[in-house]
Scaffold this motif. Structure first.
Motif, PDB file in Angstrom:
ATOM      1  N   GLU A   1       0.883  -1.165   0.000  1.00  0.00           N
ATOM      2  CA  GLU A   1       0.000   0.000   0.000  1.00  0.00           C
ATOM      3  C   GLU A   1       0.921   1.214   0.000  1.00  0.00           C
ATOM      4  N   PRO A   2       1.211   1.781  -1.177  1.00  0.00           N
ATOM      5  CA  PRO A   2       2.297   2.760  -1.273  1.00  0.00           C
ATOM      6  C   PRO A   2       2.045   4.048  -0.522  1.00  0.00           C
ATOM      7  N   GLN A   3       0.789   4.421  -0.320  1.00  0.00           N
ATOM      8  CA  GLN A   3       0.506   5.688   0.320  1.00  0.00           C
ATOM      9  C   GLN A   3       1.008   5.747   1.757  1.00  0.00           C
ATOM     10  N   ILE A   4       1.111   4.608   2.424  1.00  0.00           N
ATOM     11  CA  ILE A   4       1.641   4.582   3.787  1.00  0.00           C
ATOM     12  C   ILE A   4       2.848   3.660   3.899  1.00  0.00           C
ATOM     13  N   ASP A   5       3.377   3.222   2.768  1.00  0.00           N
ATOM     14  CA  ASP A   5       4.552   2.347   2.736  1.00  0.00           C
ATOM     15  C   ASP A   5       4.348   1.094   3.585  1.00  0.00           C
ATOM     16  N   ALA A   6       3.189   0.452   3.418  1.00  0.00           N
ATOM     17  CA  ALA A   6       2.873  -0.748   4.188  1.00  0.00           C
ATOM     18  C   ALA A   6       2.868  -1.959   3.271  1.00  0.00           C
TER      19      ALA A   6
ATOM     20  N   ARG B   1     -11.476   0.062   4.907  1.00  0.00           N
ATOM     21  CA  ARG B   1     -10.476   1.030   5.365  1.00  0.00           C
ATOM     22  C   ARG B   1      -9.872   1.803   4.214  1.00  0.00           C
ATOM     23  N   VAL B   2      -9.453   1.100   3.140  1.00  0.00           N
ATOM     24  CA  VAL B   2      -8.808   1.802   2.032  1.00  0.00           C
ATOM     25  C   VAL B   2      -9.809   2.640   1.239  1.00  0.00           C
ATOM     26  N   ALA B   3     -11.057   2.197   1.203  1.00  0.00           N
ATOM     27  CA  ALA B   3     -12.073   3.002   0.529  1.00  0.00           C
ATOM     28  C   ALA B   3     -12.269   4.319   1.262  1.00  0.00           C
TER      29      ALA B   3
ATOM     30  N   ARG C   1       0.186  -1.097  12.081  1.00  0.00           N
ATOM     31  CA  ARG C   1      -0.572   0.069  12.529  1.00  0.00           C
ATOM     32  C   ARG C   1      -1.894   0.196  11.777  1.00  0.00           C
ATOM     33  N   ALA C   2      -1.923  -0.277  10.543  1.00  0.00           N
ATOM     34  CA  ALA C   2      -3.129  -0.141   9.727  1.00  0.00           C
ATOM     35  C   ALA C   2      -4.166  -1.216  10.015  1.00  0.00           C
ATOM     36  N   VAL C   3      -3.727  -2.467  10.205  1.00  0.00           N
ATOM     37  CA  VAL C   3      -4.690  -3.578  10.318  1.00  0.00           C
ATOM     38  C   VAL C   3      -4.521  -4.408  11.580  1.00  0.00           C
ATOM     39  N   GLY C   4      -3.560  -4.049  12.431  1.00  0.00           N
ATOM     40  CA  GLY C   4      -3.344  -4.816  13.647  1.00  0.00           C
ATOM     41  C   GLY C   4      -2.396  -5.981  13.426  1.00  0.00           C
ATOM     42  N   GLU C   5      -1.853  -6.501  14.507  1.00  0.00           N
ATOM     43  CA  GLU C   5      -0.859  -7.575  14.421  1.00  0.00           C
ATOM     44  C   GLU C   5      -1.424  -8.845  13.806  1.00  0.00           C
ATOM     45  N   ARG C   6      -2.693  -9.115  14.029  1.00  0.00           N
ATOM     46  CA  ARG C   6      -3.300 -10.342  13.512  1.00  0.00           C
ATOM     47  C   ARG C   6      -3.951 -10.143  12.148  1.00  0.00           C
ATOM     48  N   GLY C   7      -3.857  -8.939  11.606  1.00  0.00           N
ATOM     49  CA  GLY C   7      -4.442  -8.688  10.305  1.00  0.00           C
ATOM     50  C   GLY C   7      -5.937  -8.456  10.383  1.00  0.00           C
TER      51      GLY C   7
END
Length: 265
Positions: free
Chosen positions: A163-168, A201-203, A186-192
């Motif tokens: 996800e290039p916008q946050i370098d994830a 989220r991305v929408a 940070r975006a989806v949590g340790e367990r995804g």
């Protein structure tokens, strides 16, 4: 926080995703064509040939020497290309837009591993253009290969994407999206998270910044960037002449330093 250096040709056709913030050159991308959904054997072979040409290796030698700082003399030997190129996929705008059946990611380019005589590594990006598979960028480090390996370990058979916008970096499969680095955690949590939750989220983050949106029409092509392409001192990315030898090999090049967050794996 680390820095990553890239030398980019003006033919960088693979960075159009959501008005990708990490523009490798201010020049337009001529002869851009869509990348294939996946890279077949012929694509990989063509990309490997492009990465291993004498011109590309000459550019790599200059790249390693220029970016090596005081220890650049250690890279006096010729660089080499190791292994097969890997797919590098980015978050798909069709997925963000919620188009039925759209995969979470799309192929942006193939990356070949370049190794200097002193062991430093770089990624040679190749993309399909109207002229065939061509080298479009050289970036230091091994992110592309490391995350491909890490994704295969954490989810065998999954699809690694960025996800290039946050370098994830993530790996997706079986209706799940798992994080591969701290930005993704940070975006989806340790367990995804589930694929539907990730899509929501991305929408919410990028849905109003897709190509054709008012955001794009206003000329703010950087998308949701969080200043990813700025230097730590707030100045714009550095750019300069790469020299006649580099220009002859890969066209007009620019030197750029990118802010990358701390990575795991």
């Amino acid at each position: 926080m680390t820095k990553r250096t890239a030398a980019a040709a003006a033919v960088l056709a693979a960075t159009a995703l959501l008005g990708l913030a990490e523009q490798a050159s201010a020049a337009p991308a001529p002869a851009a064509v869509p990348q294939p959904p996946t890279a077949g054997a012929e694509d990989r072979a063509a990309a490997a040939r492009a990465a291993g040409t004498p011109d590309t290796l000459a550019v790599l030698a200059r790249f390693f020497a220029r970016e090596g700082g005081p220890g650049a003399a250690a890279a006096a030997g010729p660089p080499r290309i190791e292994g097969e190129p890997v797919e590098v996929r980015h978050l798909s705008p069709d997925f963000v837009a919620g188009r039925p059946g759209a995969p979470v990611s799309r192929l942006e380019f193939l990356a070949g591993r370049a190794v200097a005589a002193d062991g430093r590594q770089a990624a040679v990006w190749t993309a399909r253009t109207a002229g065939g598979w061509e080298v479009v960028n050289i970036a230091d480090g091994d992110d592309e290969f490391r995350y491909a390996r890490l994704g295969a370990e954490r989810m065998p058979g999954g699809t690694v994407f960025r996800e290039p916008q946050i370098d994830a970096w993530y790996v997706a499969g079986g209706g799940r999206v798992l994080p591969l680095d701290e930005d993704a955690v940070r975006a989806v949590g340790e367990r995804g998270t589930g694929l539907a939750s990730y899509r929501a989220r991305v929408a919410a983050a990028y849905g109003d910044k897709l190509p054709g949106s008012a955001y794009a029409r206003e000329g703010r092509a950087g998308g949701y960037a969080e200043a990813a392409s700025a230097r730590p001192d707030g100045a714009p990315p550095a750019a300069g002449a790469a020299g006649a030898a580099l220009a002859a090999a890969l066209g007009v090049l620019a030197v750029r330093r990118r802010r990358l967050r701390r990575r795991t794996g």
